[in-house]
Design a protein around this motif. Structure first.
Motif, short mmCIF file in Angstrom:
data_model
loop_
_atom_site.label_atom_id
_atom_site.label_comp_id
_atom_site.label_asym_id
_atom_site.label_seq_id
_atom_site.Cartn_x
_atom_site.Cartn_y
_atom_site.Cartn_z
N LYS A 1 -6.00 -1.87 -2.72
CA LYS A 1 -6.15 -0.97 -1.58
C LYS A 1 -6.72 -1.67 -0.34
O LYS A 1 -6.60 -1.17 0.76
CB LYS A 1 -7.09 0.19 -1.94
N PHE A 2 -7.35 -2.81 -0.54
CA PHE A 2 -8.03 -3.49 0.55
C PHE A 2 -7.21 -4.63 1.16
O PHE A 2 -7.72 -5.39 1.98
CB PHE A 2 -9.40 -4.00 0.09
N LEU B 1 0.83 -1.21 0.00
CA LEU B 1 0.00 0.00 0.00
C LEU B 1 0.86 1.26 0.00
O LEU B 1 0.55 2.24 -0.69
CB LEU B 1 -0.95 0.00 1.19
N LYS C 1 1.09 4.16 -3.35
CA LYS C 1 0.91 5.61 -3.25
C LYS C 1 2.04 6.38 -3.94
O LYS C 1 1.89 7.56 -4.22
CB LYS C 1 0.84 6.03 -1.78
N LYS D 1 2.61 8.61 -11.90
CA LYS D 1 1.28 8.72 -12.54
C LYS D 1 1.31 8.28 -14.00
O LYS D 1 0.27 7.93 -14.57
CB LYS D 1 0.78 10.16 -12.45
N ARG E 1 -4.73 -1.03 -8.74
CA ARG E 1 -4.45 -0.25 -7.52
C ARG E 1 -5.68 -0.21 -6.63
O ARG E 1 -5.58 -0.32 -5.42
CB ARG E 1 -4.01 1.17 -7.88
N GLU E 2 -6.83 -0.03 -7.24
CA GLU E 2 -8.08 0.05 -6.47
C GLU E 2 -8.36 -1.26 -5.74
O GLU E 2 -8.76 -1.26 -4.58
CB GLU E 2 -9.26 0.41 -7.37
N LYS E 3 -8.15 -2.39 -6.41
CA LYS E 3 -8.40 -3.70 -5.80
C LYS E 3 -7.40 -3.99 -4.68
O LYS E 3 -7.75 -4.60 -3.68
CB LYS E 3 -8.34 -4.80 -6.86
N LYS F 1 -5.11 -0.33 -13.10
CA LYS F 1 -6.48 -0.43 -12.56
C LYS F 1 -6.54 -1.32 -11.31
O LYS F 1 -7.49 -1.23 -10.55
CB LYS F 1 -7.46 -0.90 -13.63
#
Length: 167
Positions: A150-151, A84, A88, A92, A146-148, A144
């Motif tokens: 995050k948890f 995580l 961050k 980009k 990254r979102e998954k 894409k």
């Protein structure tokens, strides 16, 4: 552009009191082997996540514009906190990112390059290396994910996300 997150924050509890990444293997530290291979590969940036022994590890890292070192203050929470932290810090402009383990000195630049080439052919899917029908590391993820990721929680890597998504 491909980024690499090099996980170097572990507490080396099975290794004893010392940090295994500082241990010598063929006259170089394990960390140095990993960094040298990544620098010789097609990876555009290496985000090194440290924890235990941050200063000693940072001192071993040669200056290079591709290398960026970050301290994971939550390193005792496990591997997920390092992933995580790295997520961050990814540039980009990256199209994808490798999650690499710093204690794997035998991964060659050619291996990283093969994974990257495969990823570029199918940039919407994670590229997972296999050896003798066993999935391994490093894995190259599309941005894409990254979102998954995050948890993630605890001392686990991204394998649970790959299993959940049936990759």
């Amino acid at each position: 552009m491909i980024s690499a997150i090099l996980l170097a924050a572990g507490i080396s509890k099975r290794y004893g009191r010392d940090n295994k990444l500082l241990a010598k293997y063929n006259k170089k530290s394990l960390l140095t082997f990993s960094l040298d291979s990544l620098l010789k590969s097609q990876v555009n940036e290496v985000i090194i996540i440290t924890g235990k022994n941050h200063k000693e590890l940072s001192d071993k890292i040669k200056k290079n514009p591709k290398l960026k070192v970050f301290y994971n203050k939550g390193f005792k929470k496990g591997m997920s906190s390092s992933i995580l932290t790295g997520l961050k810090k990814i540039n980009k402009k990256s199209n994808g990112f490798l999650i690499c383990l710093a204690d794997m000195p035998k991964i060659k630049p050619q291996t990283y390059n093969k994974i990257i080439r495969s990823f570029k052919k199918k940039p919407n899917l994670p590229m997972i290396p296999f050896f003798k029908s066993q999935s391994g590391n490093p894995v190259c993820f599309p941005m894409k994910f990254r979102e998954k990721l995050k948890f993630l929680k605890g001392d686990r890597g991204a394998k649970q996300i790959l299993k959940k998504n049936k990759f």
